[in-house]
Design an enzyme around this catalytic site. Structure first.
Site, PDB file in Angstrom:
ATOM      1  N   VAL A 142       0.869  -1.173   0.000  1.00  0.00           N
ATOM      2  CA  VAL A 142       0.000   0.000   0.000  1.00  0.00           C
ATOM      3  C   VAL A 142       0.907   1.224   0.000  1.00  0.00           C
ATOM      4  CG1 VAL A 142      -0.076   0.031   2.545  1.00  0.00           C
ATOM      5  CG2 VAL A 142      -1.940   1.087   1.260  1.00  0.00           C
ATOM      6  N   VAL A 280       6.633  -4.557 -10.033  1.00  0.00           N
ATOM      7  CA  VAL A 280       7.889  -4.608 -10.784  1.00  0.00           C
ATOM      8  C   VAL A 280       8.330  -6.067 -10.858  1.00  0.00           C
ATOM      9  CG1 VAL A 280      10.293  -3.884 -10.873  1.00  0.00           C
ATOM     10  CG2 VAL A 280       8.533  -2.276 -10.107  1.00  0.00           C
ATOM     11  N   TRP A 555       7.816  -8.468  13.227  1.00  0.00           N
ATOM     12  CA  TRP A 555       7.604  -7.703  12.005  1.00  0.00           C
ATOM     13  C   TRP A 555       8.622  -6.572  11.843  1.00  0.00           C
ATOM     14  CZ3 TRP A 555       1.926  -7.098  13.912  1.00  0.00           C
ATOM     15  CH2 TRP A 555       1.379  -8.379  14.084  1.00  0.00           C
ATOM     16  N   HIS A 556       9.855  -6.804  12.351  1.00  0.00           N
ATOM     17  CA  HIS A 556      10.966  -5.861  12.179  1.00  0.00           C
ATOM     18  C   HIS A 556      12.026  -6.486  11.271  1.00  0.00           C
ATOM     19  CE1 HIS A 556       9.961  -4.208  16.493  1.00  0.00           C
ATOM     20  NE2 HIS A 556       9.009  -3.958  15.610  1.00  0.00           N
TER      21      HIS A 556
END
Length: 626
Positions: A142, A280, A555-556
């Site tokens: 996003v 991409v 989530w790091h």
């Protein structure tokens, strides 16, 4: 999505019903209508401020940036400051919206198309309480990237972290070098911290605030720290060791993502084009000279080729950046050959995957109404308050309220080098309907441990290991760019990480036993975890079993395109973030981190973007001067 809109309709109906119980129906309807109108007004403004998807792109740009995340948004802003440069920013996801920016409901965003929805491959050693024994790995797809779905926690790391980066052979990345970039991006809005001009700035793009609402549990956490002999301090200041309310990248009770901070203000800048919903698929590289000259991407099943006069910059994050490099022929040669991809440069792309590790099952029941519970918020019409004025409990990011940084080797040294972070959440998996799905906990385990305590107020303590030893790897599943890569990460493979997590569990329990928490009758939820019943409750063996079930990467993610000197055979980029062996190609995002800082990685990633932009400007100004 339709699912989200239906949930919103149900929520509004429940709010209307609940408000009618507390005040006349007509008054509650007017109040709700006014709140909704205000919320829609703010949401419309938000929608209109985001840069549009450019329909008429150029055939060639000076710079192409892949990924509109924490670093990519910074780069797009800073590089387009040079009026003579044309910049193309390509993002695989779509628009950020105002609902995404409600702090308390952050976890619900992970069920939407704004999340890549990655999962770890099962190891049989960790994530044993999760569906298919696989931990979820949320990544933002996003505008704003993961800064649009994360917990908005503003932490930089400390001088020890960045000085180690420099000592590892990365000149220009010591603390003295990176602090100016942290200051450049920051707009400190906490009154008592604004005057510290050495460690804070008030002129940057990223607002920093405390949540305008806090529960008594947040105060108890800080009081507990004092009881145990620690200071209450600014962890982004001179010294990190101590307790604090969480600093957040929010403004007026709303998330301030990298896109809102860096792209919304320049939405009319003529030399910046943005392509959304665009994947991409390949970096275009001239194979004999090894020069990157453009990218190939698809939007709505249509293929585009765009060229770059100066550089291609990959800022797609710790999962997607290595995936794209490998798809383009840059990576471990044996793996690329196995996938029938022509090898352009043999590098350790995808190796060195790191994350901080936390455990979710240390939950405490209290005997007073001091936590955040879903039904309480509905019946007390707190969402109406938020829609009206962006105040109240919905301003608390994912119920995370307070934090402590701790050095287990030198606990009371204020200048210590923290290897643990302890977080307070003023809720529990039993506090809300969906939160256990956010991390993938199996329903039968939820029903066993948490369903029996749904009627109680509860809080959670999460110990986070900041210096993990275990490493993972990103690999291609196939050469098809639309297929998600493989993420292998047994984060307890190194026994030292298991022992560290056990130490962290004991410290959280110690905090819970302080007078500050005992005045609320705080007690551990001691329902045995399925699969761990054979061990004596609260024994080391029991907690090690619990850790293997409930620990998760927080989530790091970082490290998969490691920065290092040429002598480091595991390095992918040099200290100027150029990919070894390929001209006109850089990686600028969290994947370049040689070690994780003691921080939630959004802010360090923005710092990397700021410094990366300066490195590019300095080099091209020098070339132009020749």
């Amino acid at each position: 999505s339709d699912r989200l809109s239906n949930k919103m309709k149900i929520c509004i109906l429940l709010i209307l019903i609940s408000t009618s119980l507390a005040e006349p129906l007509w008054d509650s309807a007017i109040r709700l209508s006014s709140a909704i109108n205000n919320f829609l007004k703010e949401g419309t403004k938000h929608f209109e401020e985001e840069p549009r998807d450019e329909a008429n792109i150029l055939a060639e740009y000076d710079f192409i940036i892949v990924g509109a995340g924490s670093a990519g948004c910074v780069l797009a802003n800073r590089l387009s400051e040079v009026s003579g440069w044309n910049i193309l920013l390509i993002e695989a996801g779509g628009k950020e919206n105002y609902v995404m920016d409600i702090p308390l409901t952050v976890t619900s965003m992970q069920f939407t198309e704004a999340n890549w929805m990655y999962k770890l491959e099962p190891s049989g050693n960790v994530c044993l309480a999760m569906w298919q024994n696989r931990c979820l790995v949320p990544r933002g797809k996003v505008m704003g990237g993961s800064s649009t779905i994360n917990f908005m926690i503003y932490t930089r790391g400390n001088k020890h972290n960045y000085n180690r980066w420099e000592q590892m052979g990365n000149p220009g990345w010591g603390y003295k070098d990176v602090l100016p970039y942290f200051l450049k991006l920051e707009n400190m809005s906490i009154p008592e911290l604004r005057t510290d001009s050495i460690y804070h700035s008030t002129s940057g793009e990223v607002p920093v605030n405390y949540a305008p609402y806090r529960t008594p549990l947040a105060d108890a956490f800080l009081e507990a720290g004092k009881e145990l002999g620690y200071s209450v301090l600014d962890y982004n200041g001179e010294t990190p060791i101590g307790f604090s309310y969480i600093q957040t990248n929010t403004r007026n009770g709303s998330r301030w993502s990298a896109s809102r901070a860096y792209l919304h203000p320049i939405r009319n800048r003529k030399n910046l084009h943005v392509k959304k919903w665009s994947l991409v698929t390949k970096i275009l590289i001239e194979p004999s000279e090894k020069v990157a000259y453009g990218v190939e991407f698809i939007q709505n099943n249509r293929k585009y080729i765009v060229k770059a006069k100066k550089e291609v910059i990959i800022s797609a994050g710790a999962v997607n950046s290595p995936q794209l490099l490998m798809l383009s022929g840059i990576g471990p040669s044996e793996h690329l050959t196995e996938k029938n991809i022509e090898v352009i440069q043999d590098l350790k792309v995808g190796y060195n995957l790191m994350d901080h590790i936390g455990i979710l099952s240390i939950n405490f029941i209290v005997n007073q109404s001091v936590s955040l519970r879903e039904w309480d918020l509905i019946k007390d019409f707190k969402f109406v308050e938020y829609m009206s004025s962006q105040t109240g409990p919905f301003t608390v990011p994912g119920a995370s309220e307070a934090v402590a940084f701790y050095d287990s080797n030198d606990p009371f040294n204020p200048d210590g080098d923290p290897d643990f972070e302890f977080m307070l959440f003023s809720s529990c998996f039993s506090s809300t309907t969906l939160i256990h799905h956010t991390v993938g906990i199996r329903q039968n385990i939820y029903d066993k441990i948490y369903k029996p305590i749904e009627k109680y107020h509860a809080w959670s303590g999460v110990p986070i290991v900041l210096k993990p030893f275990s490493r993972g790897q990103i690999l291609l599943r196939t050469k098809d760019p639309r297929v998600k890569p493989l993420i292998y990460f047994d984060f307890l493979k190194d026994e030292r990480d298991l022992e560290a997590q056990l130490f962290g569990v004991k410290k959280i329990i110690e905090i819970s036993k302080t007078e500050a928490f005992q005045k609320y009758g705080s007690r551990l939820n001691d329902i045995p975890i399925p699969g761990c019943e054979k061990f004596v409750l609260n024994s080391d063996d029991y907690w090690k079993c619990a850790i293997r079930h409930f620990s998760f990467p927080v989530w790091h993610l970082g490290g998969t395109c490691k920065m290092g000197p040429k002598s480091d055979t595991s390095a992918v980029v040099d200290s100027t973030l150029k990919v070894y062996g390929v001209k006109n190609l850089r990686v600028i995002d969290a994947s370049i981190m040689p070690e994780l800082p003691a921080a939630h990685t959004h802010v360090p990633a923005m710092m990397i973007g700021e410094k990366g932009a300066d490195l590019i400007k300095q080099e091209w100004e020098f070339k132009n001067a020749l």
